[in-house]
Motif scaffolding. Sequence first.
Motif, mmCIF file in Angstrom:
data_model
loop_
_atom_site.group_PDB
_atom_site.id
_atom_site.type_symbol
_atom_site.label_atom_id
_atom_site.label_comp_id
_atom_site.label_asym_id
_atom_site.label_seq_id
_atom_site.Cartn_x
_atom_site.Cartn_y
_atom_site.Cartn_z
ATOM 1 N N VAL A 180 0.781 -1.299 0.017
ATOM 2 C CA VAL A 180 0.041 -0.209 0.020
ATOM 3 C C VAL A 180 0.789 1.237 -0.061
ATOM 4 O O VAL A 180 0.392 2.182 -0.975
ATOM 5 C CB VAL A 180 -0.911 0.092 1.217
ATOM 6 C CG1 VAL A 180 -1.796 1.299 1.244
ATOM 7 C CG2 VAL A 180 -1.891 -1.231 1.101
ATOM 8 N N VAL A 181 1.904 1.261 0.943
ATOM 9 C CA VAL A 181 2.649 2.574 1.302
ATOM 10 C C VAL A 181 3.828 2.753 0.207
ATOM 11 O O VAL A 181 4.035 3.790 -0.301
ATOM 12 C CB VAL A 181 3.082 2.682 2.593
ATOM 13 C CG1 VAL A 181 3.847 3.973 2.669
ATOM 14 C CG2 VAL A 181 1.573 2.876 3.393
ATOM 15 N N GLU A 182 4.570 1.696 0.092
ATOM 16 C CA GLU A 182 5.880 1.795 -0.512
ATOM 17 C C GLU A 182 5.736 1.643 -2.038
ATOM 18 O O GLU A 182 6.209 2.283 -2.841
ATOM 19 C CB GLU A 182 6.938 0.879 -0.027
ATOM 20 C CG GLU A 182 7.319 1.128 1.490
ATOM 21 C CD GLU A 182 8.136 -0.002 2.235
ATOM 22 O OE1 GLU A 182 8.554 -0.894 1.515
ATOM 23 O OE2 GLU A 182 8.201 -0.025 3.183
ATOM 24 N N GLU A 183 5.165 0.411 -2.449
ATOM 25 C CA GLU A 183 4.958 0.336 -3.966
ATOM 26 C C GLU A 183 3.666 1.175 -4.488
ATOM 27 O O GLU A 183 3.871 1.568 -5.608
ATOM 28 C CB GLU A 183 4.439 -1.197 -4.122
ATOM 29 C CG GLU A 183 5.529 -2.222 -4.073
ATOM 30 C CD GLU A 183 4.895 -3.921 -4.292
ATOM 31 O OE1 GLU A 183 3.657 -3.652 -4.578
ATOM 32 O OE2 GLU A 183 5.822 -4.546 -3.890
ATOM 33 N N GLY A 184 2.767 1.605 -3.535
ATOM 34 C CA GLY A 184 1.855 2.312 -3.902
ATOM 35 C C GLY A 184 1.965 3.964 -3.837
ATOM 36 O O GLY A 184 1.375 4.829 -3.904
ATOM 37 N N ARG A 185 3.296 4.212 -3.490
ATOM 38 C CA ARG A 185 3.701 5.824 -3.268
ATOM 39 C C ARG A 185 3.192 6.618 -4.406
ATOM 40 O O ARG A 185 3.233 6.253 -5.644
ATOM 41 C CB ARG A 185 5.333 5.905 -3.014
ATOM 42 C CG ARG A 185 5.427 7.270 -2.969
ATOM 43 C CD ARG A 185 6.369 7.639 -1.667
ATOM 44 N NE ARG A 185 6.833 6.615 -0.779
ATOM 45 C CZ ARG A 185 6.410 6.345 0.585
ATOM 46 N NH1 ARG A 185 5.379 7.396 0.860
ATOM 47 N NH2 ARG A 185 6.622 5.505 1.136
ATOM 48 N N GLY A 186 2.358 7.597 -3.998
ATOM 49 C CA GLY A 186 1.816 8.520 -4.982
ATOM 50 C C GLY A 186 0.358 7.989 -5.642
ATOM 51 O O GLY A 186 -0.383 8.554 -6.178
ATOM 52 N N ARG A 187 0.062 6.906 -5.181
ATOM 53 C CA ARG A 187 -1.642 6.399 -5.471
ATOM 54 C C ARG A 187 -2.326 6.499 -4.202
ATOM 55 O O ARG A 187 -1.739 6.685 -3.333
ATOM 56 C CB ARG A 187 -1.506 4.774 -5.822
ATOM 57 C CG ARG A 187 -0.876 4.678 -7.216
ATOM 58 C CD ARG A 187 -0.914 3.070 -7.723
ATOM 59 N NE ARG A 187 0.063 2.737 -7.914
ATOM 60 C CZ ARG A 187 0.589 1.516 -7.750
ATOM 61 N NH1 ARG A 187 -0.092 0.631 -6.945
ATOM 62 N NH2 ARG A 187 1.953 0.915 -8.145
ATOM 63 N N THR A 188 -3.642 6.525 -4.463
ATOM 64 C CA THR A 188 -4.581 6.710 -3.544
ATOM 65 C C THR A 188 -4.420 5.738 -2.472
ATOM 66 O O THR A 188 -4.407 4.555 -2.644
ATOM 67 C CB THR A 188 -6.336 6.574 -3.961
ATOM 68 O OG1 THR A 188 -6.301 7.456 -5.183
ATOM 69 C CG2 THR A 188 -7.103 6.862 -2.949
ATOM 70 N N GLY A 189 -4.546 6.162 -0.929
ATOM 71 C CA GLY A 189 -4.323 5.166 0.017
ATOM 72 C C GLY A 189 -2.858 5.115 0.559
ATOM 73 O O GLY A 189 -2.963 5.070 1.783
ATOM 74 N N ALA A 190 -2.019 5.542 -0.337
ATOM 75 C CA ALA A 190 -0.602 5.451 0.543
ATOM 76 C C ALA A 190 -0.334 6.461 1.436
ATOM 77 O O ALA A 190 -0.095 5.969 2.588
ATOM 78 C CB ALA A 190 0.359 5.607 -0.855
ATOM 79 N N SER A 191 -0.660 7.666 1.047
ATOM 80 C CA SER A 191 -0.242 8.751 2.172
ATOM 81 C C SER A 191 -1.357 8.617 3.318
ATOM 82 O O SER A 191 -1.033 8.882 4.525
ATOM 83 C CB SER A 191 -0.432 10.184 1.467
ATOM 84 O OG SER A 191 -1.762 10.257 0.938
ATOM 85 N N ASN A 192 -2.615 8.061 3.020
ATOM 86 C CA ASN A 192 -3.605 7.932 4.042
ATOM 87 C C ASN A 192 -3.197 6.863 5.221
ATOM 88 O O ASN A 192 -3.169 7.036 6.375
ATOM 89 C CB ASN A 192 -4.838 7.671 3.692
ATOM 90 C CG ASN A 192 -5.601 8.774 2.877
ATOM 91 O OD1 ASN A 192 -5.143 9.664 2.696
ATOM 92 N ND2 ASN A 192 -6.725 8.298 2.211
ATOM 93 N N VAL A 193 -2.787 5.834 4.599
ATOM 94 C CA VAL A 193 -2.263 4.778 5.557
ATOM 95 C C VAL A 193 -1.044 5.172 6.080
ATOM 96 O O VAL A 193 -0.669 4.871 7.573
ATOM 97 C CB VAL A 193 -2.027 3.541 4.936
ATOM 98 C CG1 VAL A 193 -1.270 2.455 5.435
ATOM 99 C CG2 VAL A 193 -3.492 2.958 4.138
ATOM 100 N N GLU A 194 0.065 5.955 5.655
ATOM 101 C CA GLU A 194 0.997 6.427 6.209
ATOM 102 C C GLU A 194 0.728 7.423 7.301
ATOM 103 O O GLU A 194 1.561 7.196 8.399
ATOM 104 C CB GLU A 194 2.096 7.089 5.275
ATOM 105 C CG GLU A 194 3.428 7.330 5.480
ATOM 106 C CD GLU A 194 4.263 7.815 4.268
ATOM 107 O OE1 GLU A 194 5.624 7.581 4.296
ATOM 108 O OE2 GLU A 194 3.922 8.376 3.246
#
Length: 168
Positions: free
Chosen positions: A40-54
Amino acid sequence: MDLVISDSSVLIHLSRIDRLDLLRELFSVITIPPAVWHEVVEEGRGRTGASNVEKAREEDWIKIIPPQNELLLRLLMRNLDFGEAEAIVLALERHASILLVDETDARQLAKLYNLRLAGTIGVLLRAYQERMIESFKAELDKLIAKGGFYISPELYKKVLTSYNHHKK
């Protein structure tokens, strides 16, 4: 306090409709395995959810705990992706109250281990029942349109029937 473990899908879908906060309101703390964080966070950086979960981790209501049972993990990875497998193993090891997961294969395997399951739709329904959202149908429709969530027409109809039953 109940231990709630989540796979990636529920975090991503709720983030896409700006409803990740429902997990905090319903469960206080969500635990995820490292593979889910990575997806979610590392591979998803820049995608929806990444910053919210971080941000949720920084606020300390999403916690990361690695599973220990490597043998079971390898066994489950024959049929599941790494995040799903880690989430199931962690749920078994920690005797989780609920495992949050959407994917059919992961749900079927988790049921074999008698894990209690909920998915994105179940979270929305519970949030509606507890008056955290005004309209279950509106949130479900947003999940499909904005969240990219696939639901068959049959299941959509069944879910709305269940919603209407709880509405009374």
